[in-house]
Design a protein around this motif. Structure first.
Motif, PDB file in Angstrom:
ATOM      1  N   PRO A 103       0.827  -1.212   0.000  1.00  0.00           N
ATOM      2  CA  PRO A 103       0.000   0.000   0.000  1.00  0.00           C
ATOM      3  C   PRO A 103       0.856   1.254   0.000  1.00  0.00           C
ATOM      4  CG  PRO A 103       0.017  -1.040   2.168  1.00  0.00           C
ATOM      5  CD  PRO A 103       0.705  -1.986   1.243  1.00  0.00           C
ATOM      6  N   LEU A 104       0.299   2.333  -0.542  1.00  0.00           N
ATOM      7  CA  LEU A 104       1.016   3.597  -0.567  1.00  0.00           C
ATOM      8  C   LEU A 104       1.243   4.112   0.840  1.00  0.00           C
ATOM      9  CD1 LEU A 104      -0.801   5.450  -3.488  1.00  0.00           C
ATOM     10  CD2 LEU A 104       1.380   4.268  -3.562  1.00  0.00           C
ATOM     11  N   LYS A 105       2.421   4.681   1.052  1.00  0.00           N
ATOM     12  CA  LYS A 105       2.736   5.216   2.369  1.00  0.00           C
ATOM     13  C   LYS A 105       1.933   6.480   2.619  1.00  0.00           C
ATOM     14  CE  LYS A 105       6.468   7.054   5.203  1.00  0.00           C
ATOM     15  NZ  LYS A 105       7.912   7.345   5.310  1.00  0.00           N
ATOM     16  N   LYS A 106       1.387   6.596   3.815  1.00  0.00           N
ATOM     17  CA  LYS A 106       0.654   7.797   4.193  1.00  0.00           C
ATOM     18  C   LYS A 106       1.657   8.849   4.639  1.00  0.00           C
ATOM     19  CE  LYS A 106      -3.170   9.395   7.070  1.00  0.00           C
ATOM     20  NZ  LYS A 106      -3.923   9.896   5.909  1.00  0.00           N
ATOM     21  N   ARG A 107       1.727   9.930   3.900  1.00  0.00           N
ATOM     22  CA  ARG A 107       2.688  10.993   4.187  1.00  0.00           C
ATOM     23  C   ARG A 107       2.134  11.945   5.240  1.00  0.00           C
ATOM     24  NH1 ARG A 107       7.275   9.081   1.625  1.00  0.00           N
ATOM     25  NH2 ARG A 107       6.639   8.162  -0.367  1.00  0.00           N
ATOM     26  N   ARG A 108       3.040  12.586   5.973  1.00  0.00           N
ATOM     27  CA  ARG A 108       2.595  13.510   7.008  1.00  0.00           C
ATOM     28  C   ARG A 108       2.033  14.785   6.375  1.00  0.00           C
ATOM     29  NH1 ARG A 108       8.295  15.694   9.710  1.00  0.00           N
ATOM     30  NH2 ARG A 108       8.972  16.979   7.938  1.00  0.00           N
ATOM     31  N   THR A 109       1.164  15.449   7.099  1.00  0.00           N
ATOM     32  CA  THR A 109       0.487  16.640   6.591  1.00  0.00           C
ATOM     33  C   THR A 109       0.767  17.875   7.433  1.00  0.00           C
ATOM     34  OG1 THR A 109      -1.496  16.068   7.858  1.00  0.00           O
ATOM     35  CG2 THR A 109      -1.378  15.290   5.574  1.00  0.00           C
ATOM     36  N   CYS A 110       1.606  17.768   8.458  1.00  0.00           N
ATOM     37  CA  CYS A 110       1.924  18.941   9.273  1.00  0.00           C
ATOM     38  C   CYS A 110       3.270  18.724   9.966  1.00  0.00           C
ATOM     39  CB  CYS A 110       0.830  19.213  10.308  1.00  0.00           C
ATOM     40  SG  CYS A 110       0.626  17.886  11.519  1.00  0.00           S
ATOM     41  N   ILE A 111       3.858  19.826  10.455  1.00  0.00           N
ATOM     42  CA  ILE A 111       5.072  19.789  11.263  1.00  0.00           C
ATOM     43  C   ILE A 111       4.863  20.734  12.443  1.00  0.00           C
ATOM     44  CG2 ILE A 111       6.590  19.238   9.326  1.00  0.00           C
ATOM     45  CD1 ILE A 111       7.361  22.178   9.174  1.00  0.00           C
ATOM     46  N   SER A 112       5.831  20.790  13.334  1.00  0.00           N
ATOM     47  CA  SER A 112       5.718  21.665  14.501  1.00  0.00           C
ATOM     48  C   SER A 112       5.616  23.122  14.056  1.00  0.00           C
ATOM     49  CB  SER A 112       6.933  21.495  15.416  1.00  0.00           C
ATOM     50  OG  SER A 112       7.047  20.147  15.848  1.00  0.00           O
ATOM     51  N   ASP A 113       4.810  23.890  14.788  1.00  0.00           N
ATOM     52  CA  ASP A 113       4.667  25.298  14.463  1.00  0.00           C
ATOM     53  C   ASP A 113       5.989  26.039  14.626  1.00  0.00           C
ATOM     54  OD1 ASP A 113       2.060  24.826  13.980  1.00  0.00           O
ATOM     55  OD2 ASP A 113       1.279  25.798  15.779  1.00  0.00           O
ATOM     56  N   LYS A 114       6.176  27.048  13.797  1.00  0.00           N
ATOM     57  CA  LYS A 114       7.385  27.856  13.864  1.00  0.00           C
ATOM     58  C   LYS A 114       7.370  28.708  15.139  1.00  0.00           C
ATOM     59  CE  LYS A 114       9.764  31.574  11.364  1.00  0.00           C
ATOM     60  NZ  LYS A 114       9.731  32.453  10.177  1.00  0.00           N
ATOM     61  N   PRO A 115       8.433  28.625  15.974  1.00  0.00           N
ATOM     62  CA  PRO A 115       8.475  29.454  17.190  1.00  0.00           C
ATOM     63  C   PRO A 115       8.582  30.932  16.837  1.00  0.00           C
ATOM     64  CG  PRO A 115      10.074  27.652  17.283  1.00  0.00           C
ATOM     65  CD  PRO A 115       9.579  27.718  15.879  1.00  0.00           C
ATOM     66  N   ASN A 116       8.118  31.772  17.727  1.00  0.00           N
ATOM     67  CA  ASN A 116       8.151  33.215  17.510  1.00  0.00           C
ATOM     68  C   ASN A 116       9.349  33.804  18.241  1.00  0.00           C
ATOM     69  OD1 ASN A 116       7.503  35.803  16.769  1.00  0.00           O
ATOM     70  ND2 ASN A 116       5.876  36.041  18.300  1.00  0.00           N
ATOM     71  N   TYR A 117      10.547  33.669  17.650  1.00  0.00           N
ATOM     72  CA  TYR A 117      11.777  34.196  18.233  1.00  0.00           C
ATOM     73  C   TYR A 117      12.138  35.509  17.547  1.00  0.00           C
ATOM     74  CZ  TYR A 117      12.600  29.664  20.467  1.00  0.00           C
ATOM     75  OH  TYR A 117      12.491  28.546  21.242  1.00  0.00           O
ATOM     76  N   SER A 118      12.498  36.502  18.330  1.00  0.00           N
ATOM     77  CA  SER A 118      12.935  37.779  17.762  1.00  0.00           C
ATOM     78  C   SER A 118      14.453  37.794  17.660  1.00  0.00           C
ATOM     79  CB  SER A 118      12.451  38.944  18.633  1.00  0.00           C
ATOM     80  OG  SER A 118      12.981  38.844  19.942  1.00  0.00           O
ATOM     81  N   LEU A 119      14.969  38.560  16.679  1.00  0.00           N
ATOM     82  CA  LEU A 119      16.414  38.638  16.461  1.00  0.00           C
ATOM     83  C   LEU A 119      16.733  39.956  15.780  1.00  0.00           C
ATOM     84  CD1 LEU A 119      19.011  36.858  16.762  1.00  0.00           C
ATOM     85  CD2 LEU A 119      18.709  36.280  14.364  1.00  0.00           C
ATOM     86  N   ASN A 120      17.829  40.583  16.189  1.00  0.00           N
ATOM     87  CA  ASN A 120      18.268  41.835  15.575  1.00  0.00           C
ATOM     88  C   ASN A 120      19.038  41.509  14.309  1.00  0.00           C
ATOM     89  OD1 ASN A 120      19.288  44.299  14.821  1.00  0.00           O
ATOM     90  ND2 ASN A 120      19.936  44.884  16.879  1.00  0.00           N
ATOM     91  N   LEU A 121      18.366  41.652  13.162  1.00  0.00           N
ATOM     92  CA  LEU A 121      18.977  41.283  11.894  1.00  0.00           C
ATOM     93  C   LEU A 121      20.142  42.203  11.546  1.00  0.00           C
ATOM     94  CD1 LEU A 121      18.961  39.650   9.286  1.00  0.00           C
ATOM     95  CD2 LEU A 121      17.261  41.211   8.375  1.00  0.00           C
TER      96      LEU A 121
END
Length: 725
Positions: free
Chosen positions: A323-341
């Motif tokens: 049978p076809l492999k069931k692929r994932r449909t989501c990943i962990s949410d991106k954290p909201n980290y601030s950084l001085n670019l």
């Protein structure tokens, strides 16, 4: 002595012998109905639908009650292909936007549907062929042109008559007016006024008739080219159907001969055996020992008629049953980290981006190798291109594919991880999509990745991309260098093109946004056809739509055949050119070319983003699966990279530490390699799965896949892989 029976006979006899004692009769008549599971999407998977086969049309409904009012879809079998995937699965496609992936409840039910569909398809094709005129497309076009010329001649005659009527009518009107001016009274005056009114009505009616005829001629001329195209399409379709029927007839004849030969051989063996049964009798004991039944243990129960060979899969039957492999449909949410670019970028102006130490805060959790594999997001464009009869139409699909790879970048402001030297990434989608892809980082300075894709649907894609990038203070320019090759088995057409420049704006202040600009020349080196695509840079003062792409497909003589237009983030359309002419001068003093085209057809449209994409780095459905761990990966695969995995899991501080460790390890290995190379005449580093050579088409020094990777994966033999993580 055992008798060797041809394998094809075993299949036929096995189908007969393995039938139940009271077999269900095959589909009769022109109508066949039943429940079949239809693939909907990756979330809902297969859903049960009510299918109705009638008069060469296959329609489906959610329930039987819907048959009276709501049809969910219909495919005309006369122009469709029927492909058997495995024991229960089969696919029906018309080669365009309609493709049904279906699954029966069992193999017997699937075979009944296949039989009914093949019979209905053959009948529909036969009826279509019988209803078509006997002459070819050329003579049909001549008939249309002749009819139009005749109509034009008749309308000209009518126009001449109109002029005469107008002339004589005016003279008559003047004469009647002169009589009326005599102020005749009584019955004579009434008669003159009556004749004058009737003459006026006659002239008005004549003019209306002539104008109607002129309108008809103009309409006929405007639609004649569309009729010609429709007639040609019908002719091509009839030729394809005739070829298919001829192939089926040959296969049927071959099966009949093989069956008769096997039956005769079996009968001869029975007659020469002293202990064999008499004529017309059956012996279960003999059948159990006959080599014929040994072969049937692994043979399919039914005979299936193969579709076009381009749809055949190379996997073995045991693999197809997986049978076809069931692929994932989501990943962990991106954290909201601030950084001085600015604190990081102010000392980097003018430097190569690949040489700037960057924290993972600016990355997205995939490598550049995986990002390169995302070019296959719309691989079905190449699948359709491989089926095109015309190289010029094929060029439209290849050009659209070259544009489609940018649609995934519209919201993707994160930077992919720079691959380590020797890092690889495989994308095996043979079962789902018919292709498998391999990337390897073959150089670190300058960073270069080699990519090779092969599809069992008739095409190969390869490229080597070196990325040059510069930070300009307000924006970042990314300039991919290298050539992309697409080769099609059918016609041996070989296409090449390059990528355009990607610009990331508002690096310091404001919201980041991405633009694509430049020009692409897609060239067919086999036929000389070419397509010039122009990506218009964004301008606040421009009246055009944003992210606009335009192009023209020309043959080797420079004659335009198709016009492409659209946007690189949404869709592309192409129109057939019927006539071209020189127009007025443009803003730069150049004379513009005006193309008269047929109605535009959509060739590509961007897939919608998955739900919640804004919290998952704006990944597409394909991108969400790229970093998903799989069994049997090479030790150098990007999915084994620890800093990238930690970032995907939201552990950015640990990811930054791992990133620094890996980069320092790579620098150490490079210094050691440079010391070894000091005493050697050539660079000591060689890629593992790709070899360096001169491209025969472009003359560039490139890396081409030399083979061995997929064989090593099958054996689980990764001894030659370096330790990079």
């Amino acid at each position: 002595m055992r008798t060797q029976v041809p394998k094809i006979c075993l299949l036929i006899l096995g189908a007969v012998m393995s039938e139940p004692k009271t077999p269900t009769p095959p589909p009769a008549g022109d109508t066949y109905k039943g429940w079949v599971f239809k693939w909907t999407n990756y979330i809902k998977g297969y859903q049960r639908r009510w299918f109705v086969l009638s008069n060469g049309l296959l329609s489906y409904y959610r329930t039987q009650a819907e048959m009276g009012h709501t049809c969910r879809g219909t495919i005309n079998l006369a122009t469709a292909t029927i492909t058997v995937d495995d024991a229960c699965n089969f696919v029906i496609s018309n080669g365009g936007a309609q493709t049904y992936h279906l699954k029966a409840s069992c193999e017997v039910e699937r075979q009944r549907w296949i039989t009914a569909l093949e019979l209905a398809k053959a009948k529909a094709a036969r009826m279509q062929a019988e209803s078509a005129p006997g002459q070819g497309g050329v003579s049909q076009n001549s008939e249309v042109q002749s009819a139009l010329r005749t109509l034009g001649s008749k309308v000209e005659d009518l126009s001449t008559c109109n002029d005469l009527i107008s002339k004589h009518g005016s003279a008559l009107q003047r004469s009647l007016s002169e009589l009326d001016s005599l102020r005749m009274t009584g019955e004579a005056g009434d008669k003159i006024r009556q004749v004058t009114e009737r003459a006026t009505l006659f002239r008005i009616t004549s003019n209306a008739m002539i104008n109607a005829c002129r309108d008809f001629l103009a309409l006929a001329q405007a639609h004649s080219k569309r009729w010609q195209k429709a007639l040609q399409a019908e002719r091509d379709q009839r030729v394809r159907l005739e070829e298919t029927l001829e192939q089926l007839a040959k296969q049927h004849n071959h099966l009949e001969r093989a069956f008769r030969g096997a039956a005769q051989a079996n009968a001869t063996a029975d007659n020469t055996s002293a202990a064999g049964p008499g004529k017309g009798e059956a012996s279960d004991d003999d059948d159990d020992d006959n080599e014929f039944f040994d072969a049937m243990e692994e043979a399919p129960e039914f005979i299936t008629v193969p579709a076009d060979p381009q749809f055949h899969k190379s996997e073995s039957p045991s693999q197809e049953l997986v049978p076809l492999k069931k692929r994932r449909t989501c990943i962990s949410d991106k954290p909201n980290y601030s950084l001085n670019l600015w604190s990081i970028m102010k000392n980097c102006i003018g430097k190569e981006l690949s040489k700037i130490p960057m924290p993972v805060n600016f990355n997205e959790p995939i490598s550049m190798l995986q990002r390169l594999s995302e070019d296959l997001e719309y691989h079905e464009l190449l699948d359709k291109a491989s089926k095109c009869q015309s190289s010029l139409e094929q060029m439209c699909y290849v050009a659209a594919f070259s544009v489609s790879s940018y649609s995934t970048t519209v919201y993707r402001t994160g930077k992919p991880f720079n691959p380590l030297l020797g890092e690889t990434y495989e994308l095996d989608r043979r079962r789902e999509s018919g292709y498998r892809s391999l990337c390897e980082q073959v150089s670190h300075h300058p960073p270069a990745a080699a990519h090779h894709v092969i599809s069992n649907r008739g095409w190969t894609l390869r490229q080597e991309i070196t990325v040059a990038s510069k930070f300009r203070g307000k924006y970042l320019s990314i300039m991919p260098l290298g050539t992309i090759h697409a080769i099609f088995e059918k016609g041996n057409n070989h296409y090449t093109w390059k990528k355009v420049t990607t610009t990331v704006h508002n690096i310091i202040v404001g919201k980041l946004w991405i633009d694509q600009s430049g020009e692409i020349d897609v060239v067919n080196h086999t036929t000389g056809d070419h397509c010039h695509l122009k990506f218009a840079p964004y301008s606040y003062f421009s009246r055009d739509v944003a992210r606009k792409v335009t192009g023209v497909v020309m043959d080797k003589d420079g004659k335009a055949h198709y016009v492409l237009s659209g946007t690189w983030d949404e869709k592309m359309e192409f129109s057939r050119v019927m006539q071209s002419s020189r127009g007025e001068n443009g803003t730069e003093g150049k004379q513009k070319t005006v193309y008269q085209t047929l109605k535009a057809r959509e060739v590509w449209r961007r897939n919608p983003l998955p739900e919640g994409a804004e919290t998952m780095y704006y990944f597409t459905d394909l991108a969400l699966t790229l970093n998903e761990p799989e069994e049997g990966m090479a030790p150098t695969d990007s999915r084994r990279r620890p800093d990238q995995r930690l970032m995907e899991d939201g552990r950015w501080d640990e990811a930054n530490s791992e990133k620094q460790r890996l980069e320092e390890k790579q620098r150490s290995v490079r210094r050691e390699r440079e010391r070894e190379a000091a005493s050697a005449p050539h660079d000591s580093y060689q890629a593992l799965w790709f070899e360096r050579c001169e491209d025969q088409i472009t003359g560039e020094q490139i890396h081409i896949y030399k083979g061995g990777y997929w064989e090593a994966k099958d054996c689980g033999s990764w001894e030659g892989c370096p330790d990079i993580f």
